[in-house]
Write a protein that holds these residues in place. Sequence first.
Motif, PDB file in Angstrom:
ATOM      1  N   ASP A 209      -4.895   2.694   4.697  1.00  0.00           N
ATOM      2  CA  ASP A 209      -4.153   2.308   3.576  1.00  0.00           C
ATOM      3  C   ASP A 209      -3.683   3.227   2.569  1.00  0.00           C
ATOM      4  O   ASP A 209      -3.441   2.913   1.421  1.00  0.00           O
ATOM      5  CB  ASP A 209      -4.868   0.724   2.892  1.00  0.00           C
ATOM      6  CG  ASP A 209      -4.979  -0.060   3.949  1.00  0.00           C
ATOM      7  OD1 ASP A 209      -4.322  -0.488   4.919  1.00  0.00           O
ATOM      8  OD2 ASP A 209      -6.014  -0.937   3.630  1.00  0.00           O
ATOM      9  N   GLY A 210      -3.687   4.572   2.952  1.00  0.00           N
ATOM     10  CA  GLY A 210      -3.069   5.403   2.079  1.00  0.00           C
ATOM     11  C   GLY A 210      -4.374   6.210   1.121  1.00  0.00           C
ATOM     12  O   GLY A 210      -4.151   6.779   0.143  1.00  0.00           O
TER      13      GLY A 210
ATOM     14  N   TYR B 190       0.716  -1.098   0.221  1.00  0.00           N
ATOM     15  CA  TYR B 190      -0.021  -0.010  -0.083  1.00  0.00           C
ATOM     16  C   TYR B 190       0.898   1.213  -0.104  1.00  0.00           C
ATOM     17  O   TYR B 190       0.345   2.291  -0.581  1.00  0.00           O
ATOM     18  CB  TYR B 190      -0.969   0.029   1.193  1.00  0.00           C
ATOM     19  CG  TYR B 190      -2.042  -1.199   1.339  1.00  0.00           C
ATOM     20  CD1 TYR B 190      -2.405  -1.660   0.119  1.00  0.00           C
ATOM     21  CD2 TYR B 190      -2.280  -1.584   2.319  1.00  0.00           C
ATOM     22  CE1 TYR B 190      -3.187  -2.714   0.039  1.00  0.00           C
ATOM     23  CE2 TYR B 190      -3.312  -2.628   2.376  1.00  0.00           C
ATOM     24  CZ  TYR B 190      -3.752  -3.251   1.024  1.00  0.00           C
ATOM     25  OH  TYR B 190      -4.624  -4.528   1.177  1.00  0.00           O
ATOM     26  N   ARG B 191       2.091   1.089   0.580  1.00  0.00           N
ATOM     27  CA  ARG B 191       3.052   2.277   0.605  1.00  0.00           C
ATOM     28  C   ARG B 191       3.405   2.654  -0.822  1.00  0.00           C
ATOM     29  O   ARG B 191       3.556   3.592  -1.391  1.00  0.00           O
ATOM     30  CB  ARG B 191       4.162   1.922   1.515  1.00  0.00           C
ATOM     31  CG  ARG B 191       3.929   2.531   2.702  1.00  0.00           C
ATOM     32  CD  ARG B 191       5.373   2.187   3.654  1.00  0.00           C
ATOM     33  NE  ARG B 191       5.140   1.777   4.964  1.00  0.00           N
ATOM     34  CZ  ARG B 191       4.732   2.565   5.964  1.00  0.00           C
ATOM     35  NH1 ARG B 191       4.450   3.985   5.700  1.00  0.00           N
ATOM     36  NH2 ARG B 191       4.522   2.092   7.120  1.00  0.00           N
TER      37      ARG B 191
END
Length: 148
Positions: A42-43, A5-6
């Motif tokens: 999760d961004g 997710y990053r």
Amino acid sequence: MKPAYRVRLVVNALNLSTALGLLLAVTATRRSGGPRLHSAGDGLLVAGGYRPPVPVASAFTVGNVIILRGDAADLPARPRLLRHEARHSTQYAWCLGVVMIPLYLACAGVSMALCGDWASFNPFERLAGLADGGYDRRPLHPFRWGRR
């Protein structure tokens, strides 16, 4: 946040799809002073109150921004839709950002020609999960040139 997710967050920032999503959220929502953005984890960011008639979906994603016609605070109560839109966010990272938009539209047109539905034979919707997005899978209709 999971490493995948990053990566999605960074790639969608670099390919400018998240910037486009934020621009849409700011210019096309009902709120005075811009949209109220919520974190979906999760961004992902969620903006509600989308007004324009296109797209017709109740929710759509551009980069890491999920845009809803309704209230953004209601999305956590719809986990399947959130998962579906999160998968679209990942697709933006795979498809080099805003390039996904013409690809998606072309696939939606092919799906419409094949079955009379924008989603059923659209690989982006199928990979995101038709049922999770609230779509029914329609059967393939043969082309009928000149016949009614």
